[in-house]
Write a protein that holds these residues in place. Structure first.
Motif, short mmCIF file in Angstrom:
data_model
loop_
_atom_site.label_atom_id
_atom_site.label_comp_id
_atom_site.label_asym_id
_atom_site.label_seq_id
_atom_site.Cartn_x
_atom_site.Cartn_y
_atom_site.Cartn_z
N GLY A 35 28.26 -42.88 -44.30
CA GLY A 35 27.14 -43.34 -43.49
C GLY A 35 27.34 -44.76 -43.01
N TRP A 36 26.65 -45.08 -41.94
CA TRP A 36 26.58 -46.45 -41.44
C TRP A 36 25.14 -46.93 -41.52
N PHE A 37 24.98 -48.13 -42.01
CA PHE A 37 23.68 -48.77 -42.09
C PHE A 37 23.79 -50.16 -41.48
N ARG A 38 22.67 -50.76 -41.19
CA ARG A 38 22.68 -52.12 -40.69
C ARG A 38 21.47 -52.87 -41.23
N GLN A 39 21.63 -54.18 -41.28
CA GLN A 39 20.55 -55.02 -41.78
C GLN A 39 20.48 -56.30 -40.96
N ALA A 40 19.36 -56.46 -40.29
CA ALA A 40 19.10 -57.67 -39.51
C ALA A 40 18.41 -58.70 -40.40
N PRO A 41 18.51 -59.97 -40.05
CA PRO A 41 17.88 -61.01 -40.87
C PRO A 41 16.39 -60.77 -41.04
N GLY A 42 15.94 -60.81 -42.29
CA GLY A 42 14.53 -60.64 -42.58
C GLY A 42 14.04 -59.21 -42.55
N LYS A 43 14.96 -58.27 -42.35
CA LYS A 43 14.57 -56.86 -42.29
C LYS A 43 15.26 -56.06 -43.38
N GLU A 44 14.73 -54.89 -43.63
CA GLU A 44 15.35 -54.01 -44.62
C GLU A 44 16.56 -53.31 -44.01
N ARG A 45 17.41 -52.83 -44.90
CA ARG A 45 18.59 -52.10 -44.44
C ARG A 45 18.14 -50.82 -43.74
N GLU A 46 18.75 -50.56 -42.60
CA GLU A 46 18.32 -49.48 -41.73
C GLU A 46 19.44 -48.46 -41.55
N PHE A 47 19.08 -47.19 -41.59
CA PHE A 47 20.03 -46.11 -41.36
C PHE A 47 20.47 -46.10 -39.90
N VAL A 48 21.77 -45.93 -39.69
CA VAL A 48 22.31 -45.82 -38.33
C VAL A 48 22.78 -44.40 -38.06
N GLY A 49 23.60 -43.87 -38.95
CA GLY A 49 24.10 -42.51 -38.76
C GLY A 49 24.99 -42.10 -39.91
N THR A 50 25.34 -40.83 -39.93
CA THR A 50 26.18 -40.31 -40.99
C THR A 50 27.09 -39.22 -40.45
N ILE A 51 28.20 -38.99 -41.13
CA ILE A 51 29.15 -37.96 -40.72
C ILE A 51 29.62 -37.20 -41.95
N SER A 52 29.70 -35.90 -41.79
CA SER A 52 30.24 -35.06 -42.85
C SER A 52 31.75 -35.17 -42.86
N TRP A 53 32.30 -35.44 -44.04
CA TRP A 53 33.76 -35.54 -44.13
C TRP A 53 34.42 -34.18 -43.93
N ARG A 54 33.71 -33.12 -44.26
CA ARG A 54 34.30 -31.78 -44.22
C ARG A 54 34.39 -31.25 -42.79
N ASP A 55 33.28 -31.29 -42.05
CA ASP A 55 33.30 -30.66 -40.74
C ASP A 55 33.02 -31.61 -39.58
N GLY A 56 32.81 -32.89 -39.90
CA GLY A 56 32.62 -33.87 -38.84
C GLY A 56 31.25 -33.86 -38.19
N SER A 57 30.33 -33.09 -38.72
CA SER A 57 28.99 -33.07 -38.12
C SER A 57 28.32 -34.43 -38.32
N THR A 58 27.55 -34.83 -37.33
CA THR A 58 26.95 -36.16 -37.35
C THR A 58 25.43 -36.11 -37.21
N TYR A 59 24.81 -37.19 -37.60
CA TYR A 59 23.36 -37.30 -37.53
C TYR A 59 23.05 -38.78 -37.32
N TYR A 60 22.17 -39.07 -36.34
CA TYR A 60 21.93 -40.45 -35.95
C TYR A 60 20.45 -40.81 -36.01
N ALA A 61 20.22 -42.09 -36.19
CA ALA A 61 18.87 -42.60 -36.04
C ALA A 61 18.49 -42.56 -34.56
N ASP A 62 17.22 -42.37 -34.29
CA ASP A 62 16.76 -42.27 -32.90
C ASP A 62 17.10 -43.54 -32.11
#
Length: 124
Positions: A35-62
């Motif tokens: 997964g990828w996450f990000r954190q801006a100053p003063g904010k909580e860590r936010e989900f960006v997206g994820t990828i399955s290692w097995r089949d490469g399927s992905t899922y993203y934050a809006d």
């Protein structure tokens, strides 16, 4: 202990593109999801997206859907985050993370392995 090493961050202008990389230190490491996450100053860590290692399927934050793309190179044990049409609000420290559970998750607490983070700054 597996280490995840991110690279590719930097300072870009709004509308530019940037590609981040995340490599696992051990070639025998076989995560189920990265997964990828990000954190801006003063904010909580936010989900960006994820990828399955097995089949490469992905899922993203809006907030990044249609602009960001996650891919992986199993042979190199590396996952990538291609970021296009960057906006100032994308400015953050970006982290990659790995989990061995086969199900994708958008929750940081579900990931056991983390990189040190790489700074992405987008100037407007």
């Amino acid at each position: 202990q597996v280490q995840l090493v991110e690279s590719g961050g930097g300072l870009v202008q709004a509308g530019d593109s940037l590609r981040l990389s995340c490599a696992a230190s051990e070639r025998t490491f076989s995560p189920s999801n990265m997964g990828w996450f990000r954190q801006a100053p003063g904010k909580e860590r936010e989900f960006v997206g994820t990828i399955s290692w097995r089949d490469g399927s992905t899922y993203y934050a809006d907030s990044v859907k249609d602009r960001f793309t996650i891919s992986r190179d199993n042979a190199k044990n590396t996952v990538y985050l291609q970021m296009n049409s960057l906006k100032s609000e994308d400015t953050a420290v970006y982290y990659c993370a790995a989990r061995t559970n086969p199900y994708s998750s958008r929750f940081a607490s579900d990931y056991a392995f983390w990189g040190q983070g790489t700074q992405v700054t987008v100037s407007s």
